[in-house]
Design a protein around this motif. Structure first.
Motif, mmCIF file in Angstrom:
data_model
loop_
_atom_site.group_PDB
_atom_site.id
_atom_site.type_symbol
_atom_site.label_atom_id
_atom_site.label_comp_id
_atom_site.label_asym_id
_atom_site.label_seq_id
_atom_site.Cartn_x
_atom_site.Cartn_y
_atom_site.Cartn_z
ATOM 1 N N UNK A 20 0.741 -1.303 0.040
ATOM 2 C CA UNK A 20 -0.151 -0.099 -0.096
ATOM 3 C C UNK A 20 0.898 1.266 -0.086
ATOM 4 N N UNK A 21 2.004 1.173 0.716
ATOM 5 C CA UNK A 21 2.794 2.516 0.904
ATOM 6 C C UNK A 21 3.220 2.837 -0.342
ATOM 7 N N UNK A 22 3.511 1.993 -1.466
ATOM 8 C CA UNK A 22 4.114 2.191 -2.848
ATOM 9 C C UNK A 22 3.119 2.971 -3.500
ATOM 10 N N UNK A 23 1.977 3.470 -3.059
ATOM 11 C CA UNK A 23 0.940 4.068 -3.788
ATOM 12 C C UNK A 23 1.227 5.596 -3.580
ATOM 13 N N UNK A 24 1.827 6.055 -2.509
ATOM 14 C CA UNK A 24 2.272 7.411 -2.224
ATOM 15 C C UNK A 24 0.927 8.092 -1.736
ATOM 16 N N UNK A 25 1.069 9.437 -1.916
ATOM 17 C CA UNK A 25 -0.074 10.145 -1.289
ATOM 18 C C UNK A 25 -1.273 9.886 -2.321
#
Length: 249
Positions: A20-25
């Motif tokens: 999920x964190x790879x999606x960024x803002x």
């Protein structure tokens, strides 16, 4: 699309929660209050846990779930549903300052080829330029609800106005159980993946529960023909994963 197979949502590749964190803002565009929690509540919670900005654009006013209520006129229904949305977002770790309500008519969200739709596109475009999300979450373009399809159109037209558009990921709501074969994403047009949301499944459940007016016994109790989410529908959103679609060019 007759020569392609519909994607099996339950068999899509499973990605770990850390993905999920790879999606960024990220900005989620929700046709109605509750779509954000149903379709991608787990992802939003994981993003917030990772310390990433999460915005929510609420497209419609949400008043048509119980249109015949006299005790709760439209203005009051809108206020209650927006309060429920803020409570749901809080459960997911998203503050009220990250919410943008567009206030378009529930059940009649306009398409970009209308004056109201063109105005909504301008507001979305300005929002994207101001916030600069790396990823936008929008309903699957053929999700079997007219407001979801109109929302998808508004988002895609707005993104086309940007010089460097963000990544577009589409989430599922009504496609889980109401889609015809033609509504479903097919292998010749899209790829899909599942996200493990087990670490935040309880948060997602609390966010869905915050939408009290849409769950039995409900809040707008003088409209017996009003809409409530069924147990069979809710079962799709109690799974330890969420499914996402990305259309291939």
């Amino acid at each position: 699309m007759s020569d392609a197979t519909a994607l099996d949502f339950h068999a899509l590749p499973l990605r770990p929660a850390a993905y999920a964190a790879s999606l960024g803002p990220t900005a989620v565009i929700a046709p109605h209050p509750d779509d954000e929690s149903l379709g991608c509540g787990g992802l939003l919670a994981l993003l917030a846990r990772a310390g990433l900005p999460v915005w929510c654009v609420l497209v419609s006013d949400g008043t048509m779930s119980h249109p015949n209520s006299q005790r709760f006129p439209a203005e009051r229904r809108q206020a209650i549903r927006e309060q429920e949305l803020q409570a749901a977002l809080a459960e997911l770790g998203v503050g009220p300052q990250m919410l943008l309500p567009l206030g378009l008519p529930d059940g009649a969200v306009p398409t970009p080829d209308t004056p109201a739709g063109a105005a909504a596109v301008k507001r979305l475009t300005a929002f994207f330029r101001r916030t600069r999300p790396a990823t936008v979450l929008a309903p699957w373009r053929r999700d079997p609800h007219p407001d979801h399809r109109a929302t998808s159109l508004l988002v895609r037209v707005a993104l086309a106005e940007l010089e460097q558009p963000p990544r577009l990921i589409e989430y599922l709501v009504w496609a889980w159980e109401r889609a015809t074969p033609a509504d479903l994403p097919h292998t010749n047009e899209a790829a899909g993946w599942r996200l493990n949301i087990e670490p935040v499944l309880a948060q997602k459940a609390r966010a869905i529960a915050a939408h009290r007016s849409q769950l039995a016994p409900g809040v707008f109790d003088d409209d017996p023909m009003g809409f409530l989410l069924t147990e069979s529908m809710l079962a799709h959103f109690q799974l330890p994963y969420e499914a996402y679609i990305e259309v291939t060019d």
